[in-house]
Design an enzyme around this catalytic site. Sequence first.
Site, short mmCIF file in Angstrom:
data_model
loop_
_atom_site.label_atom_id
_atom_site.label_comp_id
_atom_site.label_asym_id
_atom_site.label_seq_id
_atom_site.Cartn_x
_atom_site.Cartn_y
_atom_site.Cartn_z
N LYS A 158 0.89 -1.18 0.00
CA LYS A 158 0.00 0.00 0.00
C LYS A 158 0.92 1.22 0.00
CE LYS A 158 -1.84 3.10 1.80
NZ LYS A 158 -1.61 4.50 1.33
N GLU A 233 9.17 2.14 11.16
CA GLU A 233 10.25 3.08 10.91
C GLU A 233 9.61 4.46 10.92
OE1 GLU A 233 13.44 2.43 10.81
OE2 GLU A 233 13.44 4.60 10.79
N CYS A 267 13.34 11.36 7.01
CA CYS A 267 13.27 11.05 8.44
C CYS A 267 14.62 11.28 9.11
CB CYS A 267 12.75 9.64 8.67
SG CYS A 267 13.57 8.42 7.65
N GLU A 365 8.87 16.88 15.05
CA GLU A 365 9.30 16.68 13.66
C GLU A 365 8.52 17.63 12.76
OE1 GLU A 365 8.53 12.88 11.68
OE2 GLU A 365 10.60 12.96 10.93
P1 ADP Z 1 3.35 10.96 6.26
O1 ADP Z 1 3.23 12.00 7.32
O2 ADP Z 1 4.74 10.61 5.87
O3 ADP Z 1 2.40 11.08 5.13
P2 ADP Z 1 1.73 8.81 7.30
O4 ADP Z 1 2.11 8.02 8.48
O5 ADP Z 1 0.49 9.60 7.33
O6 ADP Z 1 3.01 9.68 7.05
O7 ADP Z 1 1.68 7.92 5.99
C1 ADP Z 1 2.57 6.89 5.68
C2 ADP Z 1 1.81 5.76 5.02
O8 ADP Z 1 0.87 5.25 5.95
C3 ADP Z 1 0.99 6.18 3.80
O9 ADP Z 1 1.03 5.14 2.84
C4 ADP Z 1 -0.40 6.32 4.37
O10 ADP Z 1 -1.41 6.15 3.41
C5 ADP Z 1 -0.42 5.21 5.38
N1 ADP Z 1 -1.42 5.37 6.46
C6 ADP Z 1 -1.92 6.51 6.98
N2 ADP Z 1 -2.81 6.25 7.96
C7 ADP Z 1 -2.88 4.91 8.08
C8 ADP Z 1 -3.62 4.00 8.91
N3 ADP Z 1 -4.47 4.45 9.84
N4 ADP Z 1 -3.42 2.68 8.74
C9 ADP Z 1 -2.56 2.21 7.84
N5 ADP Z 1 -1.85 3.01 7.01
C10 ADP Z 1 -1.99 4.34 7.12
#
Ligand code: ADP
Length: 481
Positions: A158, A233, A267, A365
């Site tokens: 995903k 991570e 990061c 961050e």
């Molecule tokens: P960033 O701030 O780097 O966008 P996120 O943690 O929001 O970080 O996103 C990183 C990944 O996690 C993306 O692929 C996002 O779609 C996915 N993501 C965001 N929320 C969820 C969730 N509740 N469960 C699983 N995956 C998620």
Amino acid sequence: MTAATFESIAPATGETLGVFPRSGAAEVDRAVAAARAAYEDWRLVPAPERGNVLFRFAELLKAHKAELTDLMTREMGKVKAEAGGDVQEAIDMSYYMGGEGRRLFGQTTPSELRDKFMMSVRMPVGVVGAITPWNFPIAIPAWKLCPALVCGNTVVLKPAEDTPLLADRFVELLAEAGVPDGVVSVVQGFGEEAGDALVRHPDVPVITFTGSRETGIAVTKAAADRLKHVHLELGGKNAIVVMDDADLDLAVEGIVWSAFGTSGQRCTAASRVIVHEAVYAELQSKLVTAAERLRLGPGWEDETDVGPLINRAALEKVHAYTRIGLDEGATLLTGGEPLAGEPGFFYRPTVFADVEPGMRIAQEEIFGPTTALIPVGSFEDALAAANSVEYGLSSSIYTRDVNRAFRALRDLQTGITYVNAGTIGAEVHLPFGGVKATGNGHREAGQAALDVFTEWKSIYVDYSGRLQRAQIDTAAQRPPR
Ligand code: ADP
């Protein structure tokens, strides 16, 4: 089947690059079912053969490096040299993990009993759910998928909703390299929908996730009911320490590269610079001069040093932190505003001075081109300030004193520490990851990555032809008559 879609937007121009299905639980179900079916054969393909597929994948990435690099400058926004480096990391990882196909070492060790053999072997776990961010849109999927695949797992990826085009190209090249149908599939869509469905799916025993701390916690909670393995991570609040004996010009180059490269959206970005007061004024003026020399622009233009932020929300978040820094009483030396008159999400490289270690801009961050200068009076104060954050990914010290360097290597609470280099520059054959709130104890890359994607099986073979009880029959053993 959902008919909903979402768009990929070029951060430098705002133009639409493509339209993608916004997957939900039904699409995740289908992908996981395919991965589960494919696992039954893929786990039995000899590991060297699985490795050969990764060697072919590396060759294909090489052949398509220019195309992927250009696409990355458009879809993600980073500048050409960095986009090429991102693809190169995937090439390196694919070769490295391809080689693991002929290693995947376990241990053999002598038994305490006669005529008994013992060893440990790595076993694949099953279907891996890989959830990736947009900031290294080719490298991070490679960091996760290459080890997962060589170990014999199948994968549902995903990718981040900001970089779907690159994820599709990545998976297409894997198929071209010879990964069988179902072994890798991609579900495009949003985190709370496709991502969450993947995390909760009963047939996905391993989740590997790179993203924000908040989402990492949500993923861990969602995976807890089924006791899944979760590899995280997460973020960083990385510091560069500059001591009074440092080569200041070298330090400034390292700070500029670590703080403003990828517009600070790494990061491992250096969002804090902890400076000995004896060199504080000089470093500050050199850094501001260097920051103001950086040219902002689209990543695909040769003369660009710093590209845009990923999207409008990121721009607003970074700007909100500028206001927070000013409210906290820090001194804004340069930057602190979006680039005027541009359609894209450009933010000027920003340097704050007179920052106290406890201020929010020194603790949280920001994920943008903002760095905070923190003056300190001693080496001990520098280490204390560096360690005063909840994250623990990367750190760096500029000094010519070997004793201080080794003390810093020991005492800086991070998973990665650099001496006389900035906070970025990881190579694929050492473990990558952090301590404290940066993760949960796992590491990517190197041999350590194999621990995420395998379970140990311990094997005992007794060829004595009689009952031999471990711990009980040891003392009574006689030579056979
Ligand atoms: P960033 O701030 O780097 O966008 P996120 O943690 O929001 O970080 O996103 C990183 C990944 O996690 C993306 O692929 C996002 O779609 C996915 N993501 C965001 N929320 C969820 C969730 N509740 N469960 C699983 N995956 C998620």
